[in-house]
Write a protein that holds these residues in place. Structure first.
Motif, PDB file in Angstrom:
ATOM      1  N   ASP A   1      25.556  18.724  46.610  1.00 59.07           N
ATOM      2  CA  ASP A   1      26.782  19.071  47.355  1.00 59.07           C
ATOM      3  C   ASP A   1      27.762  19.775  46.441  1.00 59.07           C
ATOM      4  O   ASP A   1      28.373  20.775  46.795  1.00 59.07           O
ATOM      5  CB  ASP A   1      27.457  17.805  47.902  1.00 59.07           C
ATOM      6  CG  ASP A   1      26.749  17.290  49.123  1.00 59.07           C
ATOM      7  OD1 ASP A   1      25.683  17.868  49.445  1.00 59.07           O
ATOM      8  OD2 ASP A   1      27.231  16.330  49.729  1.00 59.07           O
ATOM      9  N   THR A   2      27.948  19.168  45.298  1.00 62.83           N
ATOM     10  CA  THR A   2      28.928  19.710  44.363  1.00 62.83           C
ATOM     11  C   THR A   2      28.589  21.153  44.026  1.00 62.83           C
ATOM     12  O   THR A   2      29.459  22.022  44.005  1.00 62.83           O
ATOM     13  CB  THR A   2      28.942  18.873  43.076  1.00 62.83           C
ATOM     14  OG1 THR A   2      29.018  17.510  43.438  1.00 62.83           O
ATOM     15  CG2 THR A   2      30.114  19.244  42.212  1.00 62.83           C
TER      16      THR A   2
ATOM     17  N   CYS B   1      21.997  13.875  45.730  1.00 62.64           N
ATOM     18  CA  CYS B   1      22.591  14.567  46.881  1.00 62.64           C
ATOM     19  C   CYS B   1      23.966  15.101  46.528  1.00 62.64           C
ATOM     20  O   CYS B   1      24.306  16.255  46.798  1.00 62.64           O
ATOM     21  CB  CYS B   1      22.716  13.628  48.074  1.00 62.64           C
ATOM     22  SG  CYS B   1      21.128  13.205  48.753  1.00 62.64           S
ATOM     23  N   LYS B   2      24.764  14.219  45.917  1.00 61.78           N
ATOM     24  CA  LYS B   2      26.144  14.597  45.605  1.00 61.78           C
ATOM     25  C   LYS B   2      26.176  15.789  44.660  1.00 61.78           C
ATOM     26  O   LYS B   2      27.004  16.672  44.788  1.00 61.78           O
ATOM     27  CB  LYS B   2      26.883  13.400  44.981  1.00 61.78           C
ATOM     28  CG  LYS B   2      27.302  12.385  46.014  1.00 61.78           C
ATOM     29  CD  LYS B   2      28.740  12.608  46.423  1.00 61.78           C
ATOM     30  CE  LYS B   2      29.056  12.143  47.818  1.00 61.78           C
ATOM     31  NZ  LYS B   2      28.854  10.857  48.275  1.00 61.78           N
ATOM     32  N   SER B   3      25.292  15.739  43.709  1.00 63.65           N
ATOM     33  CA  SER B   3      25.334  16.851  42.750  1.00 63.65           C
ATOM     34  C   SER B   3      24.934  18.144  43.445  1.00 63.65           C
ATOM     35  O   SER B   3      25.483  19.211  43.159  1.00 63.65           O
ATOM     36  CB  SER B   3      24.443  16.558  41.551  1.00 63.65           C
ATOM     37  OG  SER B   3      23.103  16.538  41.955  1.00 63.65           O
TER      38      SER B   3
ATOM     39  N   GLU C   1      21.623   9.164  45.879  1.00 62.24           N
ATOM     40  CA  GLU C   1      22.954   9.652  46.264  1.00 62.24           C
ATOM     41  C   GLU C   1      23.502  10.619  45.214  1.00 62.24           C
ATOM     42  O   GLU C   1      24.090  11.643  45.531  1.00 62.24           O
ATOM     43  CB  GLU C   1      23.895   8.458  46.394  1.00 62.24           C
ATOM     44  CG  GLU C   1      25.016   8.688  47.370  1.00 62.24           C
ATOM     45  CD  GLU C   1      25.856   7.438  47.531  1.00 62.24           C
ATOM     46  OE1 GLU C   1      27.071   7.560  47.580  1.00 62.24           O
ATOM     47  OE2 GLU C   1      25.266   6.332  47.581  1.00 62.24           O
TER      48      GLU C   1
END
Lengths: 259, 337
Positions: free
Chosen positions: B132-133, B128-130, B125
């Motif tokens: 996205d960021t 993924c988040k990074s 996650e």
């Protein structure tokens, strides 16, 4: 990409605003035409567009046409008289029954010498707002001429007429009621909806423009449905409302006073 | 003496007969046999003794209290069983602690497994988040530059509008004498003194037209700016290809709305300020007719069918939103100064 609440919250029209005087109203229905309401409900599912209605404001010089528009659009009032040169316009965005809808309010010059320029902007109006000064009988008399001029450029069966008495704050109740009697008579004659407003105090200004927006919107949707141009709307509507109903209100009676 | 004891002894009912009775009987019989062997010689009783002894033995066995042997055996068995029981209980206790330990171990293993999985998922996650960021950051940068662009545009248009309004007020100051001469051409010629400058009707119309165009531009740019500003606040990700498509669609729609607001044909609107007004307003057959009722009826094209245009929904979606704006942001043409 879903976006809601597009318009300023104080420009949302959720129900048909009521007329000012029942004796002189565009129509007596208390709510939006069923076909219009249904079309708007259906429209939510997909069809969208940018809708603009052209509204022209005419009347004698210095009756307060510009002030009326400025009070509504900018919430300002300037006591100094400044003649409008030719024409000017303001955009006002509404949301009627969930559908974005814009009024382009064309402010025309009242001075005779600008008439030839201003009148080139009359064409294609969906509503004609004829303004007179509630304290000046002559300006009321002249409204007939203004109407005739405006209708030369427009199809009389397709426009909504408003007769608006301005500067209500300047007349005493007694004077006003006298004037109103005459004004109602004129309004009935030209089959216009009558309003009395004050741009100085703001009395009835907002209600009036909301009524204009709502009626322009309603008639636009009805015209659209009648034309069958936007089949998507028309088809969905015909399921729920009798077709004859669509045409009942559409062919407009011709005003008696002009031509 | 044998006689005295013999009487009740021999008459003992069989139910009450017990080993002592048998022993006493054996004693009596022994004494009698000894007497007989004393008198007639041992040979005389030699044949009798073994069967008598056998009988007595049998009698003893029969008379012996029935439970004695069994009780002993039972007691033994009970003792054995108790012993066994104790042993088993000990074993059981041992075994149950072992099982408990194993259960605890299993549970611990489960927990460890789960935590491992969770850690893995979280690591994923985070990746993924990074990502996205990063994408959002990129988008934000794009939006910021776009925003700046738009601000610049607004400033330009506002400046233009201001100058137009100044022109207008100049005109107002001068217009007194000049206008009634309707179609007379420009009077002042090269004199250029603004106080004596007069404008022909055509010039005035051109100025008005220019002002209208500027106002329209301002309106459109403000709407567009509001749209992008809201997109920025919205946090929703838009793929760049979609954004590009949207931009071009907005451009297209802008032309349409412009044309509608100015009442001109769409093509002429692409060169702002240059369309000669008398042409677009008076001569052009499709000026208002396309957009407004009444005159539009003779030429019902599918794209402009009514008092307003219902723009093709696919095309209109972004545009539609472009017209929407956050609360309170300016949405009208700037008021004349």
């Amino acid at each position: 990409m879903n976006v809601l609440a597009p318009v300023r919250r104080d420009r949302v029209v959720a129900a048909l605003p009521q007329c000012f005087r029942k004796e002189a109203a565009a129509h007596g229905r208390p709510a939006f035409h069923a076909a219009v309401a249904a079309a708007c409900r259906e429209q939510r599912t997909g069809t969208v567009g940018f809708k603009i209605s052209k509204i022209i404001v005419v009347g004698d010089l210095s009756v307060g046409k510009t002030c009326l528009i400025n009070r509504f659009c900018k919430d300002t009032f300037d006591k100094n008289y400044k003649a409008t040169i030719g024409v000017d316009f303001e955009m006002e965005r509404f949301e009627v029954l969930g559908v974005p809808f814009s009024l382009q309010l064309w402010d025309t010059a009242g001075q005779e010498r600008f008439k030839c320029i201003a009148s080139t902007y009359y064409r294609g109006a969906q509503a004609i707002v004829i303004v007179f000064d509630l304290n000046d009988v002559a300006s009321l008399e002249h409204t007939r001429q203004w109407l005739a001029d405006a209708l030369k450029e427009n199809d009389p069966s397709n426009v909504i007429l408003f007769l608006v008495g301005s500067k209500k704050d300047l007349s005493t109740p007694a004077q006003y009621s006298l004037m109103e009697k005459d004004a109602l008579k004129v309004a009935q004659e030209m089959q216009a909806e009558y309003w009395a407003v004050s741009s100085l105090t703001g009395e009835n200004v907002r209600d009036f423009f909301f009524r204009v927006a709502a009626l322009a919107f309603e008639s636009s949707v009805l015209a659209e449905l009648e034309r069958g141009g936007a089949r998507r709307i028309a088809d969905t509507v015909r399921i729920s409302s009798p077709e004859s109903d669509l045409y009942l209100t559409a062919p407009r009676r011709k005003p008696k006073c002009c031509q | 003496m044998a006689e005295r004891g013999a009487e009740p002894l021999w008459r003992t009912p069989p139910g009450r007969l017990a080993p002592p009775h048998v022993y006493r009987m054996a004693g009596a019989l022994g004494a009698e046999l000894r007497r007989l062997s004393g008198r007639f010689g041992p040979d005389a009783v030699a044949g009798l003794v073994p069967p008598v002894v056998r009988l007595l033995e049998l009698l003893e066995a029969l008379v012996a209290p029935p439970g004695a042997e069994a009780q002993r055996a039972q007691a033994e068995r009970v003792a054995r069983l108790e012993e066994q029981n104790r042993r088993l209980r000990g074993q059981l206790a041992e075994r149950s602690t072992a099982r408990k330990e194993r259960e605890v171990m299993l549970r611990l293993k489960e927990v460890v497994d789960r935590q491992r999985d969770e850690i893995r998922a979280q690591a994923h996650e985070i990746v993924c988040k990074s990502r996205d960021t990063e994408a959002l950051q990129e988008q934000l940068n794009r939006f910021m530059s776009m925003n700046e662009d738009l601000r610049h545009k607004v400033a330009v248009v506002q400046a233009q509008l201001k100058s137009a309004l100044e022109q207008k007020s100049d005109l107002e100051a001068v217009e007194g004498a000049s206008l009634p001469a309707e179609d007379t051409p420009l009077r002042p010629g090269p004199g250029k003194s603004p106080a004596h400058c007069c404008f022909s009707r055509e010039e005035l119309q051109q100025i008005l037209q220019e002002r209208n165009e500027l106002k329209t531009n301002l309106f459109l740019v403000q709407e567009e700016l509001a749209y992008y500003q809201r997109e920025l606040l919205n946090e929703e990700r838009i793929p760049s290809f979609f954004l590009d498509a949207m931009k071009s669609s907005i451009k297209k729609q802008r032309r349409k709305i412009r044309a509608k607001m100015l009442g001109t044909a769409e093509e002429s609107a692409s060169s702002p300020g240059k369309a000669p007004l008398p042409h677009t307003f008076i001569c052009s057959p499709c000026s208002f007719g396309l957009w407004y009722p009444g005159s539009g009826r003779e030429a019902p094209t599918p794209s402009c069918s009514g008092a307003w245009e219902i723009i093709d929904s696919l095309e209109a979606q972004p545009e539609q939103e472009g017209r929407r704006e956050p609360d309170g942001s300016p949405h009208r043409a700037t008021p004349p100064l």
